[in-house]
Design a protein around this motif. Structure first.
Motif, PDB file in Angstrom:
ATOM      1  N   THR A  53     -11.691   9.733 -21.718  1.00 22.81           N
ATOM      2  CA  THR A  53     -10.280   9.534 -22.037  1.00 22.81           C
ATOM      3  C   THR A  53     -10.062   8.252 -22.836  1.00 22.81           C
ATOM      4  OG1 THR A  53     -10.042   8.606 -19.801  1.00 22.81           O
ATOM      5  CG2 THR A  53      -9.380  10.894 -20.126  1.00 22.81           C
ATOM      6  N   TRP A  90      -1.661  13.129 -29.078  1.00 24.09           N
ATOM      7  CA  TRP A  90      -3.025  12.903 -28.592  1.00 24.09           C
ATOM      8  C   TRP A  90      -3.152  11.536 -27.922  1.00 24.09           C
ATOM      9  CZ3 TRP A  90      -6.714  14.939 -33.035  1.00 24.09           C
ATOM     10  CH2 TRP A  90      -6.717  16.347 -32.989  1.00 24.09           C
ATOM     11  N   LEU A  93      -1.420  11.744 -24.564  1.00 16.69           N
ATOM     12  CA  LEU A  93      -2.206  12.514 -23.603  1.00 16.69           C
ATOM     13  C   LEU A  93      -3.449  11.756 -23.158  1.00 16.69           C
ATOM     14  CD1 LEU A  93      -1.910  16.054 -25.220  1.00 16.69           C
ATOM     15  CD2 LEU A  93      -1.056  15.389 -22.970  1.00 16.69           C
ATOM     16  N   GLY A  97      -3.840  10.747 -19.512  1.00 17.40           N
ATOM     17  CA  GLY A  97      -5.024  11.331 -18.881  1.00 17.40           C
ATOM     18  C   GLY A  97      -5.902  10.282 -18.239  1.00 17.40           C
ATOM     19  N   LEU A 149      -7.123  18.684 -19.896  1.00 18.33           N
ATOM     20  CA  LEU A 149      -6.657  17.706 -20.873  1.00 18.33           C
ATOM     21  C   LEU A 149      -7.051  18.123 -22.291  1.00 18.33           C
ATOM     22  CD1 LEU A 149      -5.263  14.974 -21.287  1.00 18.33           C
ATOM     23  CD2 LEU A 149      -7.498  13.886 -21.047  1.00 18.33           C
ATOM     24  N   MET A 152      -4.704  20.720 -23.404  1.00 24.49           N
ATOM     25  CA  MET A 152      -3.413  20.108 -23.727  1.00 24.49           C
ATOM     26  C   MET A 152      -3.430  19.454 -25.106  1.00 24.49           C
ATOM     27  SD  MET A 152      -2.608  18.314 -20.052  1.00 24.49           S
ATOM     28  CE  MET A 152      -2.496  19.261 -18.537  1.00 24.49           C
ATOM     29  N   MET A 153      -4.563  18.905 -25.509  1.00 24.41           N
ATOM     30  CA  MET A 153      -4.643  18.251 -26.808  1.00 24.41           C
ATOM     31  C   MET A 153      -4.660  19.277 -27.943  1.00 24.41           C
ATOM     32  SD  MET A 153      -7.305  15.159 -25.870  1.00 24.41           S
ATOM     33  CE  MET A 153      -7.050  14.222 -27.368  1.00 24.41           C
ATOM     34  N   CYS A 282       1.440  15.291 -18.226  1.00 26.75           N
ATOM     35  CA  CYS A 282       0.667  15.719 -19.390  1.00 26.75           C
ATOM     36  C   CYS A 282       1.026  17.119 -19.871  1.00 26.75           C
ATOM     37  CB  CYS A 282      -0.828  15.637 -19.068  1.00 26.75           C
ATOM     38  SG  CYS A 282      -1.406  13.957 -18.761  1.00 26.75           S
ATOM     39  N   THR A 283       1.311  18.043 -18.953  1.00 26.26           N
ATOM     40  CA  THR A 283       1.678  19.387 -19.386  1.00 26.26           C
ATOM     41  C   THR A 283       2.971  19.372 -20.181  1.00 26.26           C
ATOM     42  OG1 THR A 283       0.600  20.320 -17.436  1.00 26.26           O
ATOM     43  CG2 THR A 283       2.107  21.747 -18.622  1.00 26.26           C
ATOM     44  N   ALA A 286       2.220  18.153 -23.765  1.00 26.59           N
ATOM     45  CA  ALA A 286       1.579  19.180 -24.584  1.00 26.59           C
ATOM     46  C   ALA A 286       2.552  20.289 -24.956  1.00 26.59           C
ATOM     47  CB  ALA A 286       0.375  19.752 -23.842  1.00 26.59           C
TER      48      ALA A 286
END
Length: 570
Positions: A53, A90, A93, A97, A149, A152-153, A282-283, A286
């Motif tokens: 990360t 990004w 996240l 993350g 993760l 998500m990116m 994070c969700t 994204a």
């Protein structure tokens, strides 16, 4: 017939470095599970996840200058679009993350993390008890987190609908598993996982049906081709309209917007608290990134139709999240409905259909993510204690009474996050709401901004309610003392006279800070304790707190930085 010569695709691996680092580390994490000895496995997985990360964040910084100058790069023939908003998402996240991994890795003073020692064991079985006594731990959570993760990116960077769907499944499947791996309240956790999986499968099916209809309308799955098709009437606009509605049904499910929000309270409550914070922050980053690209880059010609749809959803989301949050008595469910309300606030920036809306939404997601991860990290440290054992999180709001007196630093930090959620000045949340509401006004959606301000004012009630509980409500100590005198405890057992001294000794020894909770006639007295962090969660909370203050006091540099690159590739 002579077959055409195969042309090897040219892949701009440098532009994909942040995603490659995260997904590559996830694959390595799977190999670690297979080949690294048990005694070294957790240390290796934690180090790998933190390095991945952090490395992704560094890779984003390295790409920033080039994207700022060129406007972005089309990768894999248009399957991925690495532009300014992609890099902002990004970076967000990767940072969130990293903080989430720190919270996931924390074992606290109990020596246990938040995950079941053996997720496949039947809850309450002897097999599970043997695994607990053996000290087993689920280190698979780290590669699962990295896979989620990585998905998500890819999700907000997708340049075609097929890549969008694949990224959705990559980010969703690990979360379904992680939601059912809580160490305590196993049945509740598994129920949450099943609900999330079933409803998520339906949402994915709706999104897939939408993709099919959009392909039937445009003859392509590329965003650019669909954009071109919407500018040329062809008599099949019905496919476009229905396909768009189904596509947004799948996307709005991921952000917990009304009417696709019903899974949110149950899953947030049942999932392991570190995972709740991870997916809550994070969700949303994204999914809102993907929504921004679709609204502003893929379907700008449908501004009128999308505006009406998103207005209705945004208003309903703000109202439902706020009203339902007012009556919650569980802190995780309260934060879940808070999350729903915030989804409505973010949608006001999307509905603005103005350039300022992109900047406002991107900034809001950073501010919300920091406060969310910090808040759930604190929730994971506030536990119940029965006798000599420390059990699950003390999530009932009544159990937080008096916490500000016994543990003022923790309570003040939690207050900071709550004030940010409420949008109080000098916090990041205030600047985030100001950014999206002002963008809505600039885009002509001032009634929506007005509703957002009113909903924010009403939502402040349940945040202030927790603050009052922590600082201005006694921890029922007087009631507990009266119960001791009257012998009013379950089964006729009296509370030991030296119970308060024992709790004071625990607090004085630095092992835990205890707050007595009043006993009732039907249950034995328990205590609310704040367990000491192993260090990882404390670092995450500190970073989130500092970020919340800095973005509230000095937001201009970040807003200018985001605004300079907030342009989507077409």
């Amino acid at each position: 017939m002579i077959a055409a010569a195969f042309t090897a695709p040219s892949v701009a691996w440098t532009a994909l470095a942040p995603v490659v680092v995260v997904l590559g580390a996830a694959v390595v994490g799977v190999l670690v599970e297979a080949f690294v000895p048990d005694r070294l496995r957790r240390t290796t997985q934690v180090a790998l996840a933190i390095a991945a990360t952090a490395g992704a964040l560094v890779a984003v910084v390295a790409l920033w200058g080039g994207v700022h100058r060129s406007g972005g790069t089309v990768v894999l023939g248009g399957s991925l679009l690495v532009d300014g908003p992609t890099l902002v998402l990004w970076a967000t996240l990767a940072l969130l993350g990293l903080l989430s991994v720190l919270v996931v890795a924390d074992r606290t003073q109990t020596g246990e993390d938040s995950f079941a020692p053996l997720a496949a064991a039947v809850p309450g079985s002897e097999y599970e008890e043997q695994a607990r006594r053996a000290g087993l731990s689920q280190t698979e959570v780290y590669p699962l987190t990295l896979f989620a993760l990585g998905g998500m990116m890819v999700f907000p960077a997708a340049g075609d609908l097929l890549t969008l769907f694949v990224a959705l499944e990559v980010l969703s499947l690990p979360l379904y598993l992680l939601s059912g791996m809580a160490r305590r309240r196993r049945l509740l956790s598994q129920e949450a996982s099943m609900k999330y999986f079933l409803l998520g499968a339906f949402a994915s099916a709706l999104l897939l049906f939408g993709i099919v209809l959009l392909y039937g309308y445009s003859g392509s799955i590329r965003y650019a081709d669909i954009t071109a098709a919407t500018g040329t009437p062809g008599g099949t606009e019905g496919l476009l309209l229905v396909g768009t509605v189904l596509l947004f049904a799948g996307l709005l499910f991921k952000v917990g917007a009304v009417p696709f929000h019903m899974w949110t309270p149950d899953v947030y409550q049942g999932a392991p608290t570190p995972i709740t914070g991870f997916m809550a922050a994070c969700t949303k980053v994204a999914a809102f990134g993907a929504i921004l690209r679709i609204v502003y880059a893929m379907l700008p010609g449908m501004a009128w139709d999308l505006g009406a749809l998103l207005w209705i959803v945004a208003i309903a989301t703000m109202v439902v999240g706020t009203v339902a949050g007012l009556v919650q008595n569980d802190v995780k469910r309260l934060l879940a409905y808070s999350s729903i309300a915030h989804a409505g606030f973010v949608l006001t920036g999307v509905v603005a259909l103005h350039q300022r809306g992109i900047t406002g939404v991107l900034f809001y997601l950073v501010a919300y993510g920091l406060a969310t991860i910090g808040a759930f990290a604190i929730v994971s440290l506030v536990r119940e204690r029965s006798g000599d054992s420390i059990t699950g999180e003390a999530t009932a709001l009544s159990q937080w009474a008096g916490l500000g007196r016994s543990h003022p630093v923790l309570a003040l930090t939690f207050t900071l996050f709550l004030l940010s959620f409420a949008g109080i000045p000098l916090t990041a949340g205030f600047m985030g709401k100001f950014a999206v509401f002002s963008a809505a006004v600039a885009g002509g959606a001032w009634p929506l901004a007005l509703i957002g301000v009113l909903a924010s004012a009403a939502a402040a009630f349940f945040y202030v309610r927790i603050i009052v509980l922590m600082f201005f409500t006694a921890a029922h100590e007087e009631t507990a003392e009266a119960a001791v005198e009257d012998g009013a405890v379950a089964g006729g057992d009296a509370v030991p006279a030296d119970a308060s001294d024992e709790l004071a000794d625990v607090a004085g020894g630095g092992t835990a800070t205890a707050v007595a909770v009043a006993p009732t006639l039907t249950e034995r007295a328990t205590a609310t304790v704040v367990v000491r962090s192993e260090g990882f969660a404390a670092v995450a909370i500190a970073v989130c707190a500092v970020g919340t203050v800095l973005l509230g006091v000095f937001p201009t540099p970040v807003l200018d930085l985001v605004d300079a690159v907030a342009r989507f590739l077409q």
